[in-house]
Design a protein around this motif. Structure first.
Motif, PDB file in Angstrom:
ATOM      1  N   ALA A  42       7.800   9.408  -3.000  1.00 49.95           N
ATOM      2  CA  ALA A  42       8.826   8.362  -2.960  1.00 49.95           C
ATOM      3  C   ALA A  42       8.382   7.100  -3.700  1.00 49.95           C
ATOM      4  O   ALA A  42       9.210   6.386  -4.269  1.00 49.95           O
ATOM      5  CB  ALA A  42       9.172   8.027  -1.514  1.00 49.95           C
ATOM      6  N   LEU A  43       7.075   6.849  -3.710  1.00 50.82           N
ATOM      7  CA  LEU A  43       6.543   5.665  -4.396  1.00 50.82           C
ATOM      8  C   LEU A  43       6.195   5.947  -5.855  1.00 50.82           C
ATOM      9  O   LEU A  43       5.666   5.076  -6.545  1.00 50.82           O
ATOM     10  CB  LEU A  43       5.319   5.125  -3.648  1.00 50.82           C
ATOM     11  CG  LEU A  43       5.575   4.646  -2.213  1.00 50.82           C
ATOM     12  CD1 LEU A  43       4.275   4.155  -1.579  1.00 50.82           C
ATOM     13  CD2 LEU A  43       6.656   3.574  -2.157  1.00 50.82           C
ATOM     14  N   GLY A  44       6.480   7.147  -6.332  1.00 53.50           N
ATOM     15  CA  GLY A  44       6.258   7.480  -7.740  1.00 53.50           C
ATOM     16  C   GLY A  44       4.807   7.656  -8.128  1.00 53.50           C
ATOM     17  O   GLY A  44       4.428   7.395  -9.267  1.00 53.50           O
ATOM     18  N   CYS A  45       4.000   8.149  -7.196  1.00 55.34           N
ATOM     19  CA  CYS A  45       2.565   8.327  -7.458  1.00 55.34           C
ATOM     20  C   CYS A  45       2.292   9.587  -8.275  1.00 55.34           C
ATOM     21  O   CYS A  45       2.806  10.657  -7.970  1.00 55.34           O
ATOM     22  CB  CYS A  45       1.790   8.431  -6.147  1.00 55.34           C
ATOM     23  SG  CYS A  45       1.768   6.916  -5.188  1.00 55.34           S
ATOM     24  N   ALA A  46       1.452   9.433  -9.293  1.00 54.09           N
ATOM     25  CA  ALA A  46       0.894  10.569 -10.013  1.00 54.09           C
ATOM     26  C   ALA A  46      -0.309  11.067  -9.194  1.00 54.09           C
ATOM     27  O   ALA A  46      -0.785  10.367  -8.291  1.00 54.09           O
ATOM     28  CB  ALA A  46       0.469  10.135 -11.413  1.00 54.09           C
ATOM     29  N   PRO A  47      -0.832  12.259  -9.501  1.00 53.32           N
ATOM     30  CA  PRO A  47      -1.933  12.804  -8.697  1.00 53.32           C
ATOM     31  C   PRO A  47      -3.145  11.875  -8.552  1.00 53.32           C
ATOM     32  O   PRO A  47      -3.765  11.851  -7.490  1.00 53.32           O
ATOM     33  CB  PRO A  47      -2.308  14.087  -9.438  1.00 53.32           C
ATOM     34  CG  PRO A  47      -1.034  14.512 -10.095  1.00 53.32           C
ATOM     35  CD  PRO A  47      -0.360  13.219 -10.503  1.00 53.32           C
ATOM     36  N   LYS A  48      -3.482  11.098  -9.561  1.00 53.43           N
ATOM     37  CA  LYS A  48      -4.683  10.248  -9.500  1.00 53.43           C
ATOM     38  C   LYS A  48      -4.405   8.849  -8.939  1.00 53.43           C
ATOM     39  O   LYS A  48      -5.322   8.070  -8.740  1.00 53.43           O
ATOM     40  CB  LYS A  48      -5.310  10.134 -10.886  1.00 53.43           C
ATOM     41  CG  LYS A  48      -5.831  11.466 -11.380  1.00 53.43           C
ATOM     42  CD  LYS A  48      -6.368  11.365 -12.783  1.00 53.43           C
ATOM     43  CE  LYS A  48      -6.787  12.749 -13.274  1.00 53.43           C
ATOM     44  NZ  LYS A  48      -7.155  12.759 -14.668  1.00 53.43           N
ATOM     45  N   ASP A  49      -3.153   8.532  -8.699  1.00 52.65           N
ATOM     46  CA  ASP A  49      -2.793   7.220  -8.174  1.00 52.65           C
ATOM     47  C   ASP A  49      -3.183   7.094  -6.709  1.00 52.65           C
ATOM     48  O   ASP A  49      -3.332   8.091  -6.001  1.00 52.65           O
ATOM     49  CB  ASP A  49      -1.293   6.976  -8.316  1.00 52.65           C
ATOM     50  CG  ASP A  49      -0.839   6.911  -9.765  1.00 52.65           C
ATOM     51  OD1 ASP A  49      -1.702   6.779 -10.666  1.00 52.65           O
ATOM     52  OD2 ASP A  49       0.380   6.995  -9.994  1.00 52.65           O
ATOM     53  N   LYS A  50      -3.286   5.850  -6.255  1.00 51.59           N
ATOM     54  CA  LYS A  50      -3.649   5.590  -4.864  1.00 51.59           C
ATOM     55  C   LYS A  50      -2.759   4.488  -4.304  1.00 51.59           C
ATOM     56  O   LYS A  50      -2.660   3.416  -4.904  1.00 51.59           O
ATOM     57  CB  LYS A  50      -5.127   5.164  -4.789  1.00 51.59           C
ATOM     58  CG  LYS A  50      -5.613   4.862  -3.410  1.00 51.59           C
ATOM     59  CD  LYS A  50      -5.741   6.111  -2.580  1.00 51.59           C
ATOM     60  CE  LYS A  50      -6.355   5.801  -1.225  1.00 51.59           C
ATOM     61  NZ  LYS A  50      -6.175   6.863  -0.280  1.00 51.59           N
ATOM     62  N   VAL A  51      -2.109   4.765  -3.193  1.00 51.86           N
ATOM     63  CA  VAL A  51      -1.376   3.714  -2.491  1.00 51.86           C
ATOM     64  C   VAL A  51      -2.431   2.860  -1.803  1.00 51.86           C
ATOM     65  O   VAL A  51      -3.154   3.349  -0.931  1.00 51.86           O
ATOM     66  CB  VAL A  51      -0.392   4.298  -1.450  1.00 51.86           C
ATOM     67  CG1 VAL A  51       0.347   3.174  -0.732  1.00 51.86           C
ATOM     68  CG2 VAL A  51       0.580   5.267  -2.113  1.00 51.86           C
ATOM     69  N   ILE A  52      -2.554   1.605  -2.211  1.00 50.68           N
ATOM     70  CA  ILE A  52      -3.619   0.779  -1.632  1.00 50.68           C
ATOM     71  C   ILE A  52      -3.142  -0.094  -0.483  1.00 50.68           C
ATOM     72  O   ILE A  52      -3.959  -0.725   0.180  1.00 50.68           O
ATOM     73  CB  ILE A  52      -4.352  -0.060  -2.697  1.00 50.68           C
ATOM     74  CG1 ILE A  52      -3.423  -1.041  -3.371  1.00 50.68           C
ATOM     75  CG2 ILE A  52      -5.029   0.832  -3.708  1.00 50.68           C
ATOM     76  CD1 ILE A  52      -4.163  -2.049  -4.234  1.00 50.68           C
ATOM     77  N   GLY A  53      -1.848  -0.116  -0.258  1.00 50.25           N
ATOM     78  CA  GLY A  53      -1.372  -0.843   0.908  1.00 50.25           C
ATOM     79  C   GLY A  53       0.026  -1.368   0.757  1.00 50.25           C
ATOM     80  O   GLY A  53       0.700  -1.155  -0.254  1.00 50.25           O
ATOM     81  N   PHE A  54       0.438  -2.054   1.826  1.00 49.22           N
ATOM     82  CA  PHE A  54       1.742  -2.689   1.885  1.00 49.22           C
ATOM     83  C   PHE A  54       1.525  -4.173   2.167  1.00 49.22           C
ATOM     84  O   PHE A  54       0.826  -4.525   3.112  1.00 49.22           O
ATOM     85  CB  PHE A  54       2.595  -2.095   3.011  1.00 49.22           C
ATOM     86  CG  PHE A  54       2.893  -0.638   2.828  1.00 49.22           C
ATOM     87  CD1 PHE A  54       3.982  -0.230   2.073  1.00 49.22           C
ATOM     88  CD2 PHE A  54       2.071   0.329   3.394  1.00 49.22           C
ATOM     89  CE1 PHE A  54       4.255   1.120   1.899  1.00 49.22           C
ATOM     90  CE2 PHE A  54       2.344   1.674   3.235  1.00 49.22           C
ATOM     91  CZ  PHE A  54       3.435   2.069   2.470  1.00 49.22           C
ATOM     92  N   ILE A  55       2.142  -5.001   1.345  1.00 50.57           N
ATOM     93  CA  ILE A  55       2.145  -6.438   1.616  1.00 50.57           C
ATOM     94  C   ILE A  55       3.431  -6.681   2.407  1.00 50.57           C
ATOM     95  O   ILE A  55       4.534  -6.484   1.890  1.00 50.57           O
ATOM     96  CB  ILE A  55       2.136  -7.274   0.319  1.00 50.57           C
ATOM     97  CG1 ILE A  55       0.966  -6.885  -0.591  1.00 50.57           C
ATOM     98  CG2 ILE A  55       2.141  -8.756   0.649  1.00 50.57           C
ATOM     99  CD1 ILE A  55      -0.404  -7.060   0.008  1.00 50.57           C
ATOM    100  N   ILE A  56       3.279  -7.075   3.644  1.00 53.12           N
ATOM    101  CA  ILE A  56       4.416  -7.322   4.522  1.00 53.12           C
ATOM    102  C   ILE A  56       4.726  -8.810   4.443  1.00 53.12           C
ATOM    103  O   ILE A  56       3.857  -9.648   4.690  1.00 53.12           O
ATOM    104  CB  ILE A  56       4.096  -6.872   5.960  1.00 53.12           C
ATOM    105  CG1 ILE A  56       3.738  -5.379   5.963  1.00 53.12           C
ATOM    106  CG2 ILE A  56       5.259  -7.162   6.880  1.00 53.12           C
ATOM    107  CD1 ILE A  56       3.326  -4.844   7.313  1.00 53.12           C
ATOM    108  N   LEU A  57       5.983  -9.132   4.072  1.00 53.64           N
ATOM    109  CA  LEU A  57       6.371 -10.510   3.776  1.00 53.64           C
ATOM    110  C   LEU A  57       7.466 -11.026   4.692  1.00 53.64           C
ATOM    111  O   LEU A  57       8.342 -10.275   5.100  1.00 53.64           O
ATOM    112  CB  LEU A  57       6.903 -10.602   2.345  1.00 53.64           C
ATOM    113  CG  LEU A  57       5.909 -10.422   1.222  1.00 53.64           C
ATOM    114  CD1 LEU A  57       6.629 -10.129  -0.079  1.00 53.64           C
ATOM    115  CD2 LEU A  57       5.057 -11.656   1.090  1.00 53.64           C
TER     116      LEU A  57
END
Length: 184
Positions: free
Chosen positions: A146-161
């Motif tokens: 859903a976040l459009g990640c390729a295999p080598k990508d890493k979700v590093i977090g969510f900035i909650i605002l």
């Protein structure tokens, strides 16, 4: 607020509500995020704004990750809660390109991390509060897709605002730096 005051007094705030940054304020936040150290000018990051109906979708994606990764009931409860802690979140994805030998993956990850922190500071400078959260669910395959990640990508977090309705008045924190600073 001057830059040094911002840097030395910034604190995470977790209980957030409206107002959130408008489009012009978000643009300044993203401009700050793109002015971080970036060896090779790769811009190894991608930002996904999550608000309104997107928060409900995020909750579903986080719960899916809990199931997929066989996490415990405590993580499920947190996954259900996290998407409703504020009216806006920004997911930060490190876009890792391992084909560029002169800029290793770890350096690209650090650049993405710096961009997340720059967003936090830019939000604070405009009067908004925030917190950076992560968790094991960032490796959930539905979330990554859903976040459009390729295999080598890493979700590093969510900035909650948002805006803290219960700002805790704290004494300025002074850290004893001699425990982690030395000179050569």
């Amino acid at each position: 607020m001057d830059a040094l005051t911002l840097l030395t007094t910034r604190r995470s705030e977790k209980k957030l509500s409206a107002p959130v940054p408008n489009n012009e304020q978000l643009e300044l936040i993203f401009q700050a995020a793109t002015h971080v150290p970036d060896h090779g000018k790769l811009q190894p990051y991608h930002f996904i704004v999550i608000e309104n109906d997107g928060l409900k979708k995020l909750e579903t994606l986080l719960k899916s990750a809990v199931t997929e990764l066989k996490l415990d009931e405590k993580r499920l409860q947190k996954a259900e809660k996290i998407a409703s802690t504020a009216p806006m979140m920004i997911a930060v994805v490190a876009k890792i390109n391992t084909d560029i030998a002169k800029v290793p993956a770890w350096e690209q990850m650090l650049s993405a991390g710096c961009s997340a922190y720059a967003m936090q500071l830019a939000a604070n400078a405009q009067g908004f509060d925030n917190v950076w959260v992560t968790g094991p669910w960032v490796d959930g395959s539905d979330l990554r897709e859903a976040l459009g990640c390729a295999p080598k990508d890493k979700v590093i977090g969510f900035i909650i605002l948002g805006t803290s309705q219960e700002k805790i008045t704290r004494e300025p924190k002074t850290v004893k730096t001699e425990n982690f600073v030395s000179y050569l």
